[in-house]
Design a protein around this motif. Structure first.
Motif, PDB file in Angstrom:
ATOM      1  N   LEU A   1       0.842  -1.195   0.000  1.00 21.44           N
ATOM      2  CA  LEU A   1       0.000   0.000   0.000  1.00 21.44           C
ATOM      3  C   LEU A   1       0.879   1.247   0.000  1.00 21.44           C
ATOM      4  O   LEU A   1       0.460   2.315  -0.406  1.00 21.44           O
ATOM      5  CB  LEU A   1      -0.912   0.039   1.230  1.00 21.44           C
ATOM      6  CG  LEU A   1      -1.925  -1.082   1.385  1.00 21.44           C
ATOM      7  CD1 LEU A   1      -2.844  -0.807   2.552  1.00 21.44           C
ATOM      8  CD2 LEU A   1      -2.734  -1.249   0.118  1.00 21.44           C
TER       9      LEU A   1
ATOM     10  N   GLU B   1      -1.443   2.935  -3.619  1.00 16.25           N
ATOM     11  CA  GLU B   1      -2.751   2.308  -3.761  1.00 16.25           C
ATOM     12  C   GLU B   1      -3.781   3.392  -3.520  1.00 16.25           C
ATOM     13  O   GLU B   1      -3.584   4.277  -2.682  1.00 16.25           O
ATOM     14  CB  GLU B   1      -2.866   1.181  -2.726  1.00 16.25           C
ATOM     15  CG  GLU B   1      -4.048   0.302  -2.869  1.00 16.25           C
ATOM     16  CD  GLU B   1      -5.142   0.706  -1.915  1.00 16.25           C
ATOM     17  OE1 GLU B   1      -6.218   0.135  -2.001  1.00 16.25           O
ATOM     18  OE2 GLU B   1      -4.922   1.622  -1.106  1.00 16.25           O
TER      19      GLU B   1
ATOM     20  N   THR C   1      -5.552   4.227  -0.014  1.00 17.26           N
ATOM     21  CA  THR C   1      -4.614   4.885   0.900  1.00 17.26           C
ATOM     22  C   THR C   1      -4.403   6.339   0.489  1.00 17.26           C
ATOM     23  O   THR C   1      -4.347   7.226   1.339  1.00 17.26           O
ATOM     24  CB  THR C   1      -3.279   4.126   0.906  1.00 17.26           C
ATOM     25  OG1 THR C   1      -3.554   2.732   0.978  1.00 17.26           O
ATOM     26  CG2 THR C   1      -2.419   4.529   2.074  1.00 17.26           C
TER      27      THR C   1
ATOM     28  N   PHE D   1     -15.272   8.530  -6.541  1.00 13.92           N
ATOM     29  CA  PHE D   1     -16.058   7.862  -7.576  1.00 13.92           C
ATOM     30  C   PHE D   1     -15.104   7.270  -8.616  1.00 13.92           C
ATOM     31  O   PHE D   1     -15.280   6.126  -9.068  1.00 13.92           O
ATOM     32  CB  PHE D   1     -17.015   8.866  -8.214  1.00 13.92           C
ATOM     33  CG  PHE D   1     -18.129   8.243  -9.012  1.00 13.92           C
ATOM     34  CD1 PHE D   1     -18.331   6.873  -9.016  1.00 13.92           C
ATOM     35  CD2 PHE D   1     -18.984   9.035  -9.764  1.00 13.92           C
ATOM     36  CE1 PHE D   1     -19.355   6.296  -9.743  1.00 13.92           C
ATOM     37  CE2 PHE D   1     -20.005   8.470 -10.493  1.00 13.92           C
ATOM     38  CZ  PHE D   1     -20.195   7.104 -10.497  1.00 13.92           C
TER      39      PHE D   1
ATOM     40  N   LEU E   1     -14.599   3.316  -9.775  1.00 17.48           N
ATOM     41  CA  LEU E   1     -14.689   2.827 -11.151  1.00 17.48           C
ATOM     42  C   LEU E   1     -13.411   2.101 -11.559  1.00 17.48           C
ATOM     43  O   LEU E   1     -13.462   1.078 -12.241  1.00 17.48           O
ATOM     44  CB  LEU E   1     -14.969   3.988 -12.106  1.00 17.48           C
ATOM     45  CG  LEU E   1     -16.395   4.537 -12.046  1.00 17.48           C
ATOM     46  CD1 LEU E   1     -16.559   5.703 -13.010  1.00 17.48           C
ATOM     47  CD2 LEU E   1     -17.405   3.464 -12.380  1.00 17.48           C
TER      48      LEU E   1
ATOM     49  N   GLY F   1     -13.605  -1.182 -10.067  1.00 16.26           N
ATOM     50  CA  GLY F   1     -14.580  -2.004 -10.782  1.00 16.26           C
ATOM     51  C   GLY F   1     -14.021  -2.529 -12.092  1.00 16.26           C
ATOM     52  O   GLY F   1     -14.283  -3.661 -12.489  1.00 16.26           O
ATOM     53  N   ALA F   2     -13.223  -1.705 -12.770  1.00 13.05           N
ATOM     54  CA  ALA F   2     -12.727  -2.087 -14.091  1.00 13.05           C
ATOM     55  C   ALA F   2     -11.556  -3.048 -14.012  1.00 13.05           C
ATOM     56  O   ALA F   2     -11.299  -3.790 -14.955  1.00 13.05           O
ATOM     57  CB  ALA F   2     -12.328  -0.847 -14.877  1.00 13.05           C
TER      58      ALA F   2
ATOM     59  N   ARG G   1      -4.400  -1.124  -6.468  1.00 17.63           N
ATOM     60  CA  ARG G   1      -2.945  -0.977  -6.389  1.00 17.63           C
ATOM     61  C   ARG G   1      -2.432  -0.514  -7.741  1.00 17.63           C
ATOM     62  O   ARG G   1      -2.681  -1.151  -8.759  1.00 17.63           O
ATOM     63  CB  ARG G   1      -2.300  -2.309  -6.017  1.00 17.63           C
ATOM     64  CG  ARG G   1      -2.467  -2.654  -4.565  1.00 17.63           C
ATOM     65  CD  ARG G   1      -1.594  -3.851  -4.223  1.00 17.63           C
ATOM     66  NE  ARG G   1      -1.645  -4.110  -2.800  1.00 17.63           N
ATOM     67  CZ  ARG G   1      -2.632  -4.761  -2.208  1.00 17.63           C
ATOM     68  NH1 ARG G   1      -3.629  -5.225  -2.930  1.00 17.63           N
ATOM     69  NH2 ARG G   1      -2.627  -4.944  -0.913  1.00 17.63           N
TER      70      ARG G   1
ATOM     71  N   ALA H   1     -10.526  -5.290 -17.214  1.00 16.61           N
ATOM     72  CA  ALA H   1     -11.666  -5.996 -17.777  1.00 16.61           C
ATOM     73  C   ALA H   1     -12.458  -5.069 -18.683  1.00 16.61           C
ATOM     74  O   ALA H   1     -13.075  -5.509 -19.639  1.00 16.61           O
ATOM     75  CB  ALA H   1     -12.552  -6.540 -16.662  1.00 16.61           C
ATOM     76  N   SER H   2     -12.461  -3.776 -18.364  1.00 16.91           N
ATOM     77  CA  SER H   2     -13.224  -2.856 -19.183  1.00 16.91           C
ATOM     78  C   SER H   2     -12.438  -1.566 -19.350  1.00 16.91           C
ATOM     79  O   SER H   2     -12.240  -0.808 -18.405  1.00 16.91           O
ATOM     80  CB  SER H   2     -14.570  -2.566 -18.525  1.00 16.91           C
ATOM     81  OG  SER H   2     -15.087  -1.372 -19.047  1.00 16.91           O
TER      82      SER H   2
ATOM     83  N   LEU I   1     -13.198   1.074 -21.025  1.00 20.21           N
ATOM     84  CA  LEU I   1     -14.045   2.261 -20.930  1.00 20.21           C
ATOM     85  C   LEU I   1     -14.205   2.702 -19.479  1.00 20.21           C
ATOM     86  O   LEU I   1     -14.047   3.870 -19.142  1.00 20.21           O
ATOM     87  CB  LEU I   1     -15.411   1.952 -21.546  1.00 20.21           C
ATOM     88  CG  LEU I   1     -16.331   3.154 -21.698  1.00 20.21           C
ATOM     89  CD1 LEU I   1     -15.736   4.146 -22.666  1.00 20.21           C
ATOM     90  CD2 LEU I   1     -17.698   2.720 -22.161  1.00 20.21           C
ATOM     91  N   LEU I   2     -14.506   1.740 -18.603  1.00 20.76           N
ATOM     92  CA  LEU I   2     -14.694   2.071 -17.192  1.00 20.76           C
ATOM     93  C   LEU I   2     -13.392   2.582 -16.585  1.00 20.76           C
ATOM     94  O   LEU I   2     -13.402   3.512 -15.785  1.00 20.76           O
ATOM     95  CB  LEU I   2     -15.161   0.842 -16.419  1.00 20.76           C
ATOM     96  CG  LEU I   2     -16.657   0.586 -16.378  1.00 20.76           C
ATOM     97  CD1 LEU I   2     -16.968  -0.458 -15.322  1.00 20.76           C
ATOM     98  CD2 LEU I   2     -17.420   1.851 -16.100  1.00 20.76           C
TER      99      LEU I   2
ATOM    100  N   LEU J   1     -12.901   6.129 -17.653  1.00 17.49           N
ATOM    101  CA  LEU J   1     -13.840   6.982 -16.928  1.00 17.49           C
ATOM    102  C   LEU J   1     -13.341   7.221 -15.505  1.00 17.49           C
ATOM    103  O   LEU J   1     -13.333   8.345 -15.004  1.00 17.49           O
ATOM    104  CB  LEU J   1     -15.197   6.272 -16.898  1.00 17.49           C
ATOM    105  CG  LEU J   1     -16.431   7.137 -16.740  1.00 17.49           C
ATOM    106  CD1 LEU J   1     -16.487   8.166 -17.843  1.00 17.49           C
ATOM    107  CD2 LEU J   1     -17.669   6.266 -16.788  1.00 17.49           C
TER     108      LEU J   1
ATOM    109  N   LEU K   1     -12.047  10.770 -13.722  1.00 17.81           N
ATOM    110  CA  LEU K   1     -12.599  11.345 -12.492  1.00 17.81           C
ATOM    111  C   LEU K   1     -11.501  11.542 -11.447  1.00 17.81           C
ATOM    112  O   LEU K   1     -11.489  12.537 -10.723  1.00 17.81           O
ATOM    113  CB  LEU K   1     -13.698  10.448 -11.935  1.00 17.81           C
ATOM    114  CG  LEU K   1     -14.983  10.434 -12.757  1.00 17.81           C
ATOM    115  CD1 LEU K   1     -15.986   9.459 -12.168  1.00 17.81           C
ATOM    116  CD2 LEU K   1     -15.595  11.815 -12.815  1.00 17.81           C
TER     117      LEU K   1
END
Lengths: 479, 166
Positions: free
Chosen positions: A68, A126, A129, A174, A178, A181-182, A187, A196-197, A199-200, A203, A207
C-alpha cells in the motif's frame, strides 16, 4: 499476515509527525496562556524528526504494508519537501499568531497532522490509501484556512474551499471506485494488468484526474484558489500553495508514471489543462492590485508549468517537475511569509499602494521580496529560472514544441506583474497623504524563514546539481 | 423474471426516487429525510448481493447515526427553505439539461463497460463478514488506522472552530 517491523520503519516519518502532532495537541490545555507559544518548538521538533527519519529510511527503500506504501526515492524527495515546508511554516507562523492573537497549539498540531496526510499521499501506491491521505490533508487545510474566525472574508473563503473541496473529493472517490470495478484492484502497479473494461478504467481515471486537478488548482478547477489564498491567514496561504499542492502533484506523477493507460489517456488532458492553467493564472494576475491575490493567481500559473512537465511524460520531465516543485515551494514560502509580515495586524496592507517606496523604508525587505519575485518570473541565477529551464528542455525533448512556446509566452506575461511590484517598491513614491504603518522589525522566526528561503532560491539557482540528482533518482523509481 | 430481479428493480426505483426528491426538495429537512430513504434502499440492494454485514452497517451508521447528525445540524441552524435567486434560476435552465445529459451519458458508459466486466464469481465461502474483517484488519490495516488520524483532525477542527471569541 500482520505488518512487520520493516513496515513501520518505512513509514517512520509519518508516524513521528503524527506522534508529535498528538503530543502538541495533548500538551496545549496544560500550558499557561503565556507559555503556549513554546509549543512551536515542539511542533518544529516534530517536523525535524520526520525529516531526519525520512533521511534515515532512505537507505531502506521498498514497499510496506502489503504494497500500500512505497518508500522509494520518489517518496523520499517529497517527504523532504513536505516536512521542510511544515517546519518553515511553523517557524514563520509563531510571530504571526502572536500578532493576530490566535491560539498556538491547535495550529501546530494541525500543520503536523496535515503533513502526515500529505506524506501518506506521496508514499501511497494504492488509491484507497491515497484517498485517506488526501482527506487528512484536505481536512486540516480547511480548518487552517478558517483559522481567523473573526475575519468575515476568511470565513467565506474557507466555506467555499470546504464545499468545493468535498465535491472534488467525491469525484476522486467515484473515480477510484470505477478503477477498482474495471480492474479488480486499486494498487497502482496492478491496475494496468487485469483490465476488464477499458471504458470504465478511462472513466475512473478521468474522475481521479478531476479530483486531483482541483487540489493542485489547475484550470478549469482553480476557481476556489484566489479567494481562499486571499482569505486564509498568510502563513496558511504559504502552506496551501506548497505542501498540499506538492502532495497532489506527487499522486498525479505516481499514477502517470506507473499506470500506462493513465499516461496515454491523460496526455491531451494534461496538455489542455497546462495551457489553460498558465493563461488563466497569468492573465488574471495582470489585473490584480492586491499582492496576496496576485500571488494566488501566480501560483495557478506555476501549476500550469508543472503540468507541462507532466504532459511531456518522460523520466527527465518528471525529474524537472520535482525540481520545479522544490524551487517553487521555496519562493512561494518566502513571498507569502514576507507578505504576512508587511501586511501588519489584521492583514490590512496588501495592495500595491502599500508597497510604494518600500525600498527606501526597508531596503533589505524590499530586496528579499524582489529576489522571490524575480525567481518566480524565472530570471537566471535563481531557482525559478532553472526550474523553468529543465521543464522547457524536457518538453522540447518530448516534442511538445507548441506547449513549450505557450509556456514561454506565459513567462513573458508573468514578467509584467512581477516587475510591477518591484517597480512600485523602488521607483514609486507613496502618496503623500498615505499613512505608513509604524515600521515593525522583522521577527526572528520570520527572519530565519526569509533567510533560509532566499538562500535556497539563490543556491538552487547557482548549484542545482545536488537537488537535481535526487530528483532524477526519484523520477527513476517508476521504472 | 426472478424474484431477485423484481426486488432489485423495486429497490433501485425507490433509491432513485429518494435521490430525486433529495435534490428537488426545497426544505433541508425534506432533503435529509429523502436521504434516509436512499440509504435504506441501498441497504436492501447490498442485502440482495449477499453482503449482510455491509447492509446492517449501512442502516446503523448512515441511516441511523449520520442522519441524526444531519437533522440535528439542520434544526440547530434553523435552516429555512431555499431562496431562489436569478442565479439559481439560471442553474435550472443551464444546469438541468447538462445534469440530465451527464447522467444518461454516464449510465450509458457504465452499462457499456460493465457488460465487458468479467467479475470474479462470488467466493463460495458463506462468510463475507469474515472476509471483510480479514481485508480490513490485515491487508488494509494501514488505511484503517489512518482514519484514526483523520478523525483526530476533525475533532481538532471542531475545537478550533467552536472556541469562544477571545
Amino acid at each position: 499476515m500482520l505488518p512487520a517491523a520493516t513496515d513501520y520503519y518505512r513509514l517512520l516519518p509519518e508516524i513521528l509527525a503524527a506522534v508529535f502532532g498528538t503530543i502538541v495537541m495533548l500538551l496545549e490545555p496544560f500550558l499557561r496562556r503565556e507559555h503556549k507559544a513554546a509549543l512551536s518548538w515542539l511542533g518544529m521538533l516534530g517536523a525535524a524528526a520526520a525529516l531526519g527519519a525520512a533521511v534515515l529510511v532512505r537507505s531502506d527503500a521498498g514497499p510496506a504494508f502489503f504494497h500500500l506504501i512505497q518508500a522509494d526515492p520518489f517518496t523520499f524527495f517529497l517527504r523532504l519537501l513536505i516536512y521542510a515546508t511544515a517546519l518553515l511554516v511553523m517557524l514563520a507562523a509563531r510571530a504571526y499568531l502572536d500578532r493576530e492573537n490566535l491560539p498556538h497549539g491547535e495550529f501546530y498540531a494541525l500543520v503536523l497532522l496535515g503533513s502526515v496526510g500529505m506524506g501518506v499521499m506521496a508514499a501511497a501506491a494504492e488509491l484507497v490509501t491515497v484517498f485517506i491521505g488526501l482527506e487528512i490533508s484536505s481536512l486540516s487545510t480547511y480548518i487552517l484556512a478558517s483559522y481567523r474566525r473573526e475575519a468575515l472574508r476568511a470565513n467565506e473563503s474557507a466555506l467555499k474551499y470546504f464545499l468545493l473541496g468535498s465535491f472534488a473529493t467525491a469525484f476522486f472517490l467515484f473515480g477510484v471506485a470505477l478503477v477498482y470495478g474495471a480492474t479488480g484492484t486499486a494498487r497502482l502497479e496492478q491496475v494496468a494488468e487485469g483490465v476488464a473494461s477499458v471504458l470504465l478504467l478511462k472513466l475512473g481515471l478521468a474522475l481521479v484526474f478531476i479530483g486531483l486537478a482541483f487540489k493542485v488548482a489547475s484550470a478549469p478547477f482553480h476557481v476556489w484558489t484566489p479567494d481562499v489564498y486571499e482569505g486564509a491567514p498568510a502563513p496558511v496561504t504559504a502552506l496551501l500553495s506548497t505542501a498540499p499542492k506538492a502532495a497532489a502533484f506527487a499522486v498525479l506523477l505516481r499514477i502517470a508514471g506507473t499506470v500506462l493507460p493513465a499516461t496515454l489517456l491523460w496526455f491531451w488532458v494534461l496538455w489542455g489543462s497546462a495551457a489553460l492553467t498558465m493563461f488563466v493564472g497569468n492573465l488574471a494576475a495582470l489585473v490584480q492590485s492586491n499582492v496576496k491575490r496576485m500571488l494566488a493567481y501566480s501560483s495557478i500559473a506555476h501549476a500550469g508549468y508543472i503540468l507541462v512537465a507532466l504532459a511531456a511524460g518522460t523520466e527527465a520531465a518528471y525529474a524537472a517537475a520535482l525540481y520545479y516543485l522544490a524551487a517553487y515551494a521555496l519562493m512561494k514560502l518566502g513571498a507569502f511569509t514576507l507578505v504576512a509580515h508587511l501586511a501588519g495586524r489584521g492583514e490590512r496592507r496588501l495592495t500595491l499602494e502599500d508597497y510604494a517606496g518600500l525600498a527606501r523604508r526597508e531596503p533589505v525587505v524590499a530586496a528579499t521580496l524582489s529576489l522571490y519575485l524575480l525567481s518566480l518570473l524565472g530570471l537566471p541565477l535563481t531557482a525559478g529560472f532553472l526550474g523553468k529551464f529543465y521543464v522547457f528542455v524536457a518538453g522540447l525533448r518530448a516534442e511538445l514544441l507548441g506547449l513549450v512556446v505557450l509556456a514561454a509566452v506565459n513567462t513573458l506575461l508573468g514578467a509584467y506583474y512581477y516587475l510591477r511590484v518591484i517597480l512600485y517598491m523602488y521607483f514609486r513614491e507613496p502618496d503623500p497623504t498615505y499613512e505608513h504603518a509604524a515600521r515593525e522589525p522583522v521577527p526572528a522566526g520570520t527572519g530565519l524563514v526569509l533567510a533560509a528561503t532566499a538562500a535556497g532560491t539563490l543556491l538552487l539557482g547557482i548549484f542545482p546539481g545536488h537537488l537535481m540528482r535526487i530528483a532524477e533518482l526519484a523520477a527513476a523509481s517508476f521504472r | 423474471m426472478t424474484l431477485e430481479l423484481v426486488l432489485f428493480i423495486v429497490l433501485a426505483a425507490v433509491a432513485i426516487a429518494g435521490a430525486l426528491s433529495l435534490i428537488l426538495a426545497r426544505h433541508p429537512i425534506r432533503s435529509a429525510l429523502s436521504l434516509i430513504v436512499v440509504m435504506v434502499a441501498l441497504a436492501g440492494l447490498y442485502l440482495l448481493q449477499g453482503a449482510d454485514f455491509i447492509a446492517a452497517v449501512q442502516v446503523i451508521v448512515y441511516a441511523g447515526a449520520i442522519m441524526v447528525l444531519f437533522v440535528f445540524v439542520i434544526m440547530l441552524l434553523n435552516a429555512g427553505e431555499e431562496e431562489r435567486t436569478s442565479w439559481s434560476r439560471m442553474a435550472r435552465y443551464a444546469g438541468l439539461p447538462l445534469a440530465i445529459y451527464l447522467t444518461v451519458q454516464f449510465a450509458w458508459w457504465v452499462a457499456d463497460g460493465a457488460s465487458a466486466l468479467a467479475l470474479p464469481a462470488a467466493p463460495a465461502e458463506s462468510e463475507p463478514t469474515r472476509r471483510l474483517a480479514q481485508l480490513l484488519f490485515r491487508e488494509f490495516v494501514l488505511p484503517f488506522e489512518l482514519t484514526a488520524i483523520l478523525i483526530l483532525v476533525a475533532i481538532l477542527g471542531t475545537v478550533v472552530l467552536g472556541r469562544r471569541e477571545s
